[in-house]
Scaffold this motif. Structure first.
Motif, mmCIF file in Angstrom:
data_model
loop_
_atom_site.group_PDB
_atom_site.id
_atom_site.type_symbol
_atom_site.label_atom_id
_atom_site.label_comp_id
_atom_site.label_asym_id
_atom_site.label_seq_id
_atom_site.Cartn_x
_atom_site.Cartn_y
_atom_site.Cartn_z
ATOM 1 N N CYS A 657 0.964 -1.152 -0.054
ATOM 2 C CA CYS A 657 -0.089 -0.049 0.144
ATOM 3 C C CYS A 657 1.065 1.154 0.086
ATOM 4 O O CYS A 657 2.151 1.266 -0.013
ATOM 5 C CB CYS A 657 -0.897 0.156 1.320
ATOM 6 S SG CYS A 657 -0.091 0.262 2.703
ATOM 7 N N CYS A 659 -0.276 3.895 1.587
ATOM 8 C CA CYS A 659 -1.112 4.924 2.678
ATOM 9 C C CYS A 659 -0.283 6.100 3.099
ATOM 10 O O CYS A 659 0.956 5.898 3.518
ATOM 11 C CB CYS A 659 -1.890 4.312 3.545
ATOM 12 S SG CYS A 659 -3.051 2.824 2.982
ATOM 13 N N SER A 662 -3.913 7.577 6.736
ATOM 14 C CA SER A 662 -4.785 6.602 7.495
ATOM 15 C C SER A 662 -4.145 5.701 8.290
ATOM 16 O O SER A 662 -4.959 4.979 9.170
ATOM 17 C CB SER A 662 -5.724 5.834 6.297
ATOM 18 O OG SER A 662 -4.771 4.773 5.732
ATOM 19 N N LYS A 666 -7.461 1.877 8.326
ATOM 20 C CA LYS A 666 -8.903 2.298 7.552
ATOM 21 C C LYS A 666 -8.777 1.482 6.391
ATOM 22 O O LYS A 666 -8.008 1.157 5.893
ATOM 23 C CB LYS A 666 -9.091 3.696 7.449
ATOM 24 C CG LYS A 666 -9.231 4.477 8.724
ATOM 25 C CD LYS A 666 -9.453 5.723 8.761
ATOM 26 C CE LYS A 666 -9.677 6.730 9.967
ATOM 27 N NZ LYS A 666 -10.180 8.009 9.497
ATOM 28 N N ASN A 667 -10.117 1.369 6.151
ATOM 29 C CA ASN A 667 -10.071 0.596 4.983
ATOM 30 C C ASN A 667 -9.601 1.256 3.637
ATOM 31 O O ASN A 667 -9.705 0.648 2.508
ATOM 32 C CB ASN A 667 -11.598 0.051 4.832
ATOM 33 C CG ASN A 667 -12.324 -1.092 5.634
ATOM 34 O OD1 ASN A 667 -11.435 -1.793 5.959
ATOM 35 N ND2 ASN A 667 -13.551 -1.104 5.994
ATOM 36 N N TYR A 668 -9.274 2.498 3.695
ATOM 37 C CA TYR A 668 -8.596 2.850 2.690
ATOM 38 C C TYR A 668 -7.393 2.121 2.318
ATOM 39 O O TYR A 668 -6.906 2.139 0.917
ATOM 40 C CB TYR A 668 -8.280 4.409 3.065
ATOM 41 C CG TYR A 668 -9.192 5.341 3.488
ATOM 42 C CD1 TYR A 668 -10.313 5.615 2.466
ATOM 43 C CD2 TYR A 668 -9.368 6.112 4.353
ATOM 44 C CE1 TYR A 668 -11.310 6.429 2.666
ATOM 45 C CE2 TYR A 668 -10.301 7.182 4.818
ATOM 46 C CZ TYR A 668 -11.258 7.155 4.052
ATOM 47 O OH TYR A 668 -12.481 8.146 3.899
ATOM 48 N N CYS A 669 -6.879 1.578 3.114
ATOM 49 C CA CYS A 669 -5.598 0.597 3.070
ATOM 50 C C CYS A 669 -6.235 -0.505 2.616
ATOM 51 O O CYS A 669 -6.768 -1.166 3.045
ATOM 52 C CB CYS A 669 -4.954 0.710 4.419
ATOM 53 S SG CYS A 669 -3.397 -0.493 4.257
ATOM 54 N N GLU A 673 -7.796 -3.705 4.379
ATOM 55 C CA GLU A 673 -9.182 -3.994 4.039
ATOM 56 C C GLU A 673 -9.022 -5.581 3.808
ATOM 57 O O GLU A 673 -10.264 -6.027 3.957
ATOM 58 C CB GLU A 673 -9.336 -3.301 2.777
ATOM 59 C CG GLU A 673 -10.629 -3.572 2.342
ATOM 60 C CD GLU A 673 -11.046 -2.780 0.969
ATOM 61 O OE1 GLU A 673 -10.135 -2.472 0.194
ATOM 62 O OE2 GLU A 673 -12.306 -2.650 0.499
#
Length: 807
Positions: A657, A659, A662, A666-669, A673
């Motif tokens: 990732c 990121c 975050s 968080k599910n952004y990652c 996720e």
DNA sequence: GAGTTTGAAACT
DNA sequence: CAGTTTCAAACTC
């Protein structure tokens, strides 16, 4: 049998592509698993199609010493379909059907008793009589909509065929024969000769050979399909009682004339009775049949299913693998029996993939116009490598049998645990049927040549890829207005795929996203393909490995029906239900990787997207987009979560990732996720998604607590609801019985006011008489008692009145 | 449900 | 390859 094209194999995730468990089998021992049509030179032959063929003749020969066994069969009738499969020692399967509407349900048991089954709808009768355990053959004949399944000597069968006036195509398969002649409209009988003997090649089986190997697989598809069905066969000497467990499936989708005749679907699965597992017990075939579909009067597709329950205990095959060489030799199909003990290693299975190639070798399937019989001959030169590889790292290993896509006309979806991707395996009916019997009580082995799927059941059964037109008809969202889907209680929607020629995109097929299947467009062997996401199969809820035919594939929008035949012991709903988040794409047309549907190789279905092109209606654009993505990143459609390096976690993000804000919590990652921790390849900033991270632990703890809380709440709600229901159930009888009402229901506002007035009046009376307080209270209470008695009395009276009225 | 945040994908 | 833009999902209010 799972099938993945060589090209797709390259895109498969590591789990699938893992070749550790592959047991490669020398081609020389494959017993001619190759199947190739005479027209195989046409590499652009569609993999599968339900093109409007009125007839087809297929000849699949395995283990044929020379090409002499590969023949182009000619059908005299346009509506006839004929498929001939023969293996080296003349074991063969020959199926020929006419347009006769036929529904058949029969069971061939091990007993000698005669079994006769008559379909209530069609009146089709199937009878099995005089079945001897030692008999080597049985004739399955149909005349005038009647199918008679008899076990007869080969000579008898031959005579019967001759008497019927329809020269049968007989394919001798070692230890068995399956012969089917044209059914129906002209009264031609159908003969299935299923010798059990292990006689030498070329020698007719004789009754009385109780120890003969049971018939091998059978997947025979007859009808107006252009693709050939894979046929699993095994050499006679290598057939063992274990192989008797093989499921044998013969699918004979038969397309009748477009005028009024209904397509016929034959699904014949054969499995040896579990009792046959015992070496001492003679193996007797059991054929079960059922009417699979009934459709509108105009089109009355009927399916004949002859199935023998396959009692393969999948547990027994754990650890066993079907070794299939992946891509090294795409033209070779080798199926290795992995179930049998090493001692019985002599077992060999011959995979006779009759499937239509996807732009590859394989058979040339010629489609003819209605009334023009198609002649297709296949040889075994194009055997495909098949491999079974462990997939998924969660919940136990699974094995997938993968063979090049070109050899399999059916698709089977593969869902890898922990993997968002869904793969399509091209499977034969045999495979599907066999997996449907996983819970069977028996045995320790898996038939050779059968696909082996070991695991927790995450492997989903699939649906055959039907013709492009068929797929198009049921495109969920972009469904054209002209599309029609007619289903009955036991019919199934079918896919109608567009016939859009896409030759310019075909080069891109070499790297299609996983979970994508190329389906040939009807109307020609080199027209074009349609990329069908694996998920789309389930979207259509076709968890059956049956192939149906239709009477009119042309763009007329023929109504397609598909019989439901639960596989793998899972109902259709269970098989097809796979929740997926709908996308909300607005600008990408769902043709970029922004769209999860597209990224997963799926069609959009029930999504909220705008201007969606991720459907069959925009197949051209979609294919271009796929190609573009692959050009940009050849691994664009590979799963992001794959195996890690040695010593690392089994699952990790393939790219890592990036990121920044975050904290990867968080599910952004994408790592978070996927519920995996960030790895060394991640380029995230301020990452907190690592093993010892207190934030992560806290988050996980909170998540767990929340989950527990939800569960508790759910349980509490359930309990409360149950209690309420129980209470209502208790009170209801009181209320309902006798039609009366409870006394308290008479305490209305007026009654209450009147009662209060009475009590006040009594109080005034006591006060006026200057009664002591105690006496006053007594007087009031007495009055209250009187009031209650009055109320109760009135209630009782009303109840009695009501009861009298009801009477 | 609207608006904001986020990071992957796409683009330059 | 790096920086920027685009995009849709995740998230917040």
């Amino acid at each position: 049998m799972d099938v993945v094209s060589p090209e797709l194999n390259s895109l498969l995730p590591d789990e699938i592509m893992d070749t550790e468990a592959i047991e490669d089998v020398p081609h020389s021992e494959s017993d001619g698993t190759a199947v190739q049509s005479q027209a195989s030179q046409d590499t652009s032959v569609p993999m599968e199609t339900d093109a409007p063929m009125q007839s087809e003749n297929l000849s699949i020969c395995s283990k044929v010493p020379s090409i002499e066994h590969t023949q182009t069969l000619t059908s005299s009738k346009a509506a006839d379909s004929m498929l001939t499969i023969s293996s080296g020692n003349e074991p063969s399967v020959s199926v020929s059907t006419s347009s006769t509407l036929l529904s058949l349900k029969s069971t061939l048991s091990t007993s000698t008793a005669t079994t006769k089954t008559t379909d209530s709808v069609t009146g089709t009768t199937v009878s099995t009589g005089g079945l001897q355990k030692h008999a080597t053959q049985f004739a399955f004949s149909a005349a005038n909509h009647q199918i008679i399944l008899n076990k007869v000597a080969s000579s008898q069968a031959t005579e019967a065929v001759k008497s019927a006036g329809t020269p049968p195509q007989i394919i001798k398969q070692e230890g068995q024969k399956l012969l089917v002649t044209a059914i129906g409209k002209s009264g031609q009988p159908i003969f299935f000769q299923l010798p059990h003997t292990g006689s030498k090649p070329g020698v007719s089986q004789t009754a009385g050979n109780t120890k003969s190997p049971t018939p091998q697989f059978k997947v025979v598809t007859i009808g107006e399909r252009t693709e050939l069905k894979p046929v699993m066969a095994s050499s006679g000497n290598q057939v063992t009682t274990l192989q008797a467990q093989q499921l044998k499936t013969v699918q004979i989708p038969k397309k009748t004339p477009a005028s009024s005749a209904a397509p016929i679907k034959f699904i014949i699965t054969k499995t040896v009775n579990s009792k046959g597992l015992s070496p001492q017990m003679p193996v007797s075939p059991v054929i079960q049949g059922r009417v699979l579909t009934q459709s509108s009067p105009v089109m009355t597709p009927k399916t004949i299913t002859l199935s023998e329950p396959h009692n393969t205990n999948m547990q027994s095959i754990s650890g066993k693998k079907i070794a299939i060489s992946p891509l090294k030799t795409p033209s070779k199909v080798t199926v290795v029996s992995v179930a049998s003990p090493p001692s019985s290693a002599s077992q060999k299975s011959v995979a006779l993939p009759v499937g239509v190639a996807l732009g590859q070798q394989i058979l040339a399937v010629q489609q003819s116009t209605p009334g023009s019989p198609i002649k297709v001959a296949t040889s075994q030169t194009t055997a495909q490598n098949i491999k079974s590889v462990p997939v998924g790292g969660v919940g136990g290993s699974q094995y997938k049998t993968i063979i090049p896509l070109s050899t399999q006309p059916n698709v089977q979806q593969i869902q890898v645990p922990g993997n968002r991707f869904h793969y399509v395996r091209l499977v034969t009916a045999t495979t599907a049927s066999s997996t449907g019997q996983l819970s069977g009580p028996n045995t320790s082995s898996v038939q050779t040549g059968k696909p082996v799927m070991v695991g927790t059941g995450a492997v989903r059964m699939s649906v055959p890829v039907v013709s492009a037109q068929a797929i198009k008809q049921v495109v969920p969202k972009p469904l054209p207005s002209a599309a029609q889907v007619v289903t009955t209680a036991q019919t199934q929607q079918r896919l109608i795929m567009p016939a859009t020629p896409l030759p310019q995109i075909q080069p891109g097929f070499t790297s299609l996203p996983p979970g994508t299947v190329l389906a040939p467009a009807p109307g020609g062997s080199s027209v074009g393909y349609t990329v069908v996401p694996a998920q789309y199969v389930t979207q259509l809820q076709q968890p059956f490995a049956t192939l149906a035919s239709s009477s009119s594939f042309p763009a007329s929008g023929a109504i397609q029906t598909q019989a439901k035949l639960p596989l793998n012991g899972v109902s259709a709903a269970e098989t097809t239900s796979r929740p997926r988040k709908p996308c909300n794409c607005t600008k990408s047309q769902c043709l970029k990787l922004y769209c999860d549907c597209f990224a997963n190789g799926e069609f959009c279905n029930n999504c909220n997207c705008n201007n969606c092109f991720n459907n069959l209606e925009h197949e051209t654009e979609r294919l271009k987009a796929i190609k573009t993505c692959l050009d940009r990143n050849p691994e664009a459609f590979k799963p992001k979560i794959g195996k890690g390096k040695e010593g690392e976690s089994d699952r990790r993000h393939s790219k890592g990732c990036n990121c920044k804000r975050s904290g990867c919590l968080k599910n952004y990652c994408e790592c978070y996720e996927a519920k995996i921790m960030c790895s060394s390849i991640c380029k995230c900033i301020g990452c907190k998604n690592f093993e010892e991270s207190p934030e992560r632990k806290t988050l996980m703890h909170l998540a767990d607590a929340a989950e527990v809380r939800v569960q508790q709440q759910t349980a509490a709600k359930t309990k409360l609801s149950s209690q309420i229901s129980d209470l209502l159930m208790r009170t209801m009888p009181v209320v309902s019985s006798g039609g009366g009402r409870l006394p308290f229901t008479f305490v209305t506002k007026e009654v209450l006011e009147a009662t209060c007035e009475c009590l006040l009046e009594q109080a005034k009376k006591a006060e006026q008489s200057r009664q002591p307080q105690a006496e006053a209270e007594r007087m009031i209470l007495e009055e209250f008692g009187h009031c209650l008695m009055s109320i109760i009395s009135s209630a009782g009276k009303a109840k009695a009145d009501c009861a009298s009225i009801n009477c």
